[in-house]
Scaffold this active site. Structure first.
Site, PDB file in Angstrom:
ATOM      1  N   HIS A  98      -2.227  -3.104 -10.511  1.00 30.34           N
ATOM      2  CA  HIS A  98      -2.743  -1.991  -9.733  1.00 30.34           C
ATOM      3  C   HIS A  98      -4.238  -1.916  -9.967  1.00 30.34           C
ATOM      4  O   HIS A  98      -4.664  -1.566 -11.067  1.00 30.34           O
ATOM      5  CB  HIS A  98      -2.064  -0.696 -10.182  1.00 30.34           C
ATOM      6  CG  HIS A  98      -2.029   0.339  -9.112  1.00 30.34           C
ATOM      7  ND1 HIS A  98      -3.140   0.713  -8.412  1.00 30.34           N
ATOM      8  CD2 HIS A  98      -1.007   1.065  -8.619  1.00 30.34           C
ATOM      9  CE1 HIS A  98      -2.795   1.651  -7.534  1.00 30.34           C
ATOM     10  NE2 HIS A  98      -1.504   1.871  -7.632  1.00 30.34           N
ATOM     11  N   HIS A 100       5.049   0.700   0.099  1.00 27.65           N
ATOM     12  CA  HIS A 100       3.651   0.498  -0.297  1.00 27.65           C
ATOM     13  C   HIS A 100       3.582   0.324  -1.819  1.00 27.65           C
ATOM     14  O   HIS A 100       4.218   1.062  -2.546  1.00 27.65           O
ATOM     15  CB  HIS A 100       2.821   1.715   0.138  1.00 27.65           C
ATOM     16  CG  HIS A 100       1.426   1.732  -0.411  1.00 27.65           C
ATOM     17  ND1 HIS A 100       0.983   2.673  -1.315  1.00 27.65           N
ATOM     18  CD2 HIS A 100       0.387   0.891  -0.186  1.00 27.65           C
ATOM     19  CE1 HIS A 100      -0.287   2.428  -1.608  1.00 27.65           C
ATOM     20  NE2 HIS A 100      -0.675   1.360  -0.945  1.00 27.65           N
TER      21      HIS A 100
END
Ligand SMILES: *[C@@H]1O[C@H](CO)[C@@H](O)[C@H](O)[C@H]1NC(C)=O
Ligand SMILES: *[C@@H]1O[C@H](CO)[C@@H](O)[C@H](O)[C@H]1NC(C)=O
Length: 339
Positions: A129, A83
């Protein structure tokens, strides 16, 4: 003109000869590698020798490291996936300890990562992110280049990419990026394209490998297989359990996305990464990773997978984990595949 061409042909022949296994480079300085008389006058280059790898790999064929996987349909294999695979480091917002190549080398064959457009250039896809102001892990092109190099070096492996498209970048920009990194040559196109491939019709890992189409690509939003036929729509093919879980017992296997979807006819992704609340932000729970990523035990991969199996009567296709170097993710994967 003719002499230039002859010179080029000779140079090409010399290169081909140098590539021959067992061709010894002359040691003494200044000595030119000379083609043997039988080929030096030939105008067409001799075909490259076929390597012995085809023959020997047929005898001891493995797919993703195991012979058992060769005969399994892609939709009947469980992968433990990384992930946020590109966010490597020790900061709170980083999800992995080891880089992409190290993840692939340890056996991870399913890589999830977030994409956004670059702050400086709308057309460039970056691995960021949440936002590129927060964390920018470089370009998608360079990431794809790393995966391509690894596929080049590892011919008996099938790798999957699951990308998110947080800024709704156009699918053709994704296609251009795949093309420019030259990884598109490995990308699998379903026989049903542009329509959905039904779960039963997925090829085996062995088929994917022998066809050379060993990269399976999914995108969460904005896929359009009439425009880029190898970037498949994630939620056509999968459902996902809830993400950003903060309960270390991972009690839940319910369908979170697509909302209201049916499990039937879809593979499924279990979001098995634990977050903690840090001043109101959810960040990966690094301290708990060994337990979260264990093959068995409370809150482990095996424990959550068992709950999901009981609910859907089949194993998860993907279990996404942070810090894949922690715990026992490869053991968990093996067990989920019944090996
Ligand atoms: C592969 O699967 C087919 C059908 O499921 C089966 O008949 C065959 O024996 C299998 N081959 C190997 C090598 O396991
Ligand atoms: C694969 O098929 C076997 C046998 O039907 C089943 O037990 C297993 O859960 C399946 N795994 C996946 C990932 O579909």
């Amino acid at each position: 003109m003719a002499s230039i061409q002859q010179g080029l042909t000779r140079a090409l022949l010399a290169i081909l000869l140098l590539l021959q296994p067992g061709f010894a480079l002359p040691r003494a300085g200044g000595v030119q590698a000379r083609a043997p008389a039988s080929t030096s006058t030939s105008s067409s280059p001799t075909p490259a020798p076929s390597t012995s790898r085809t023959a020997s790999s047929a005898a001891t064929k493995t797919c993703n490291g195991r012979s058992e996987y060769c005969n399994r349909s892609y939709s009947n294999v469980t992968f433990v996936g990384s992930h946020d695979s590109a966010f490597v480091g020790s900061l709170p917002q980083q999800n992995q300890n080891i880089d992409i190549k190290a993840q692939l080398d340890m056996g991870i064959r399913y890589l999830q990562t977030q994409t956004h457009h670059s702050i400086l250039d709308d057309d460039t896809l970056e691995l960021c992110h949440t936002s590129c102001f927060l964390k920018d892990a470089g370009t998608l092109k360079s990431y794809l280049g790393t995966v391509k190099d690894w596929l080049d070096d590892n011919p008996d492996e099938v790798v999957t990419l699951l990308l998110t498209n947080g800024d709704s970048v156009s699918i053709t920009d994704f296609g251009d990026t795949f093309k420019s990194s030259r990884i598109d040559k490995y990308a699998f196109v379903p026989s049903s394209s542009p329509d959905k491939l039904s779960m039963d019709d997925w090829p085996t890992l062995g088929d994917l490998i022998s066809s050379g189409k060993r990269l399976v690509v999914f995108l969460d939003y904005g896929a359009d297989t009439t425009k880029v036929n190898y970037i498949l729509d994630e939620f056509t093919y999968y459902f996902e359990t809830p993400y950003d879980v903060t309960d270390s017992s991972f009690p839940d296997c319910k369908i979170d996305r697509p909302s209201g979807a049916s499990a039937s006819g879809r593979m499924y992704v279990v979001n098995h990464f634990l977050d903690v609340d840090l001043f109101g932000a959810k960040v990966p729970d690094r301290d708990h990773a060994a337990k979260t990523n264990a093959a068995t035990g409370d809150g482990s991969i095996g424990a959550q997978a068992d709950k999901c199996k009981a609910l859907y009567d089949r194993a998860p296709n993907v279990v996404l984990a942070d810090f894949v170097d922690q715990g026992g993710v490869m053991d968990a994967q093996k067990a989920l595949n019944g090996l």
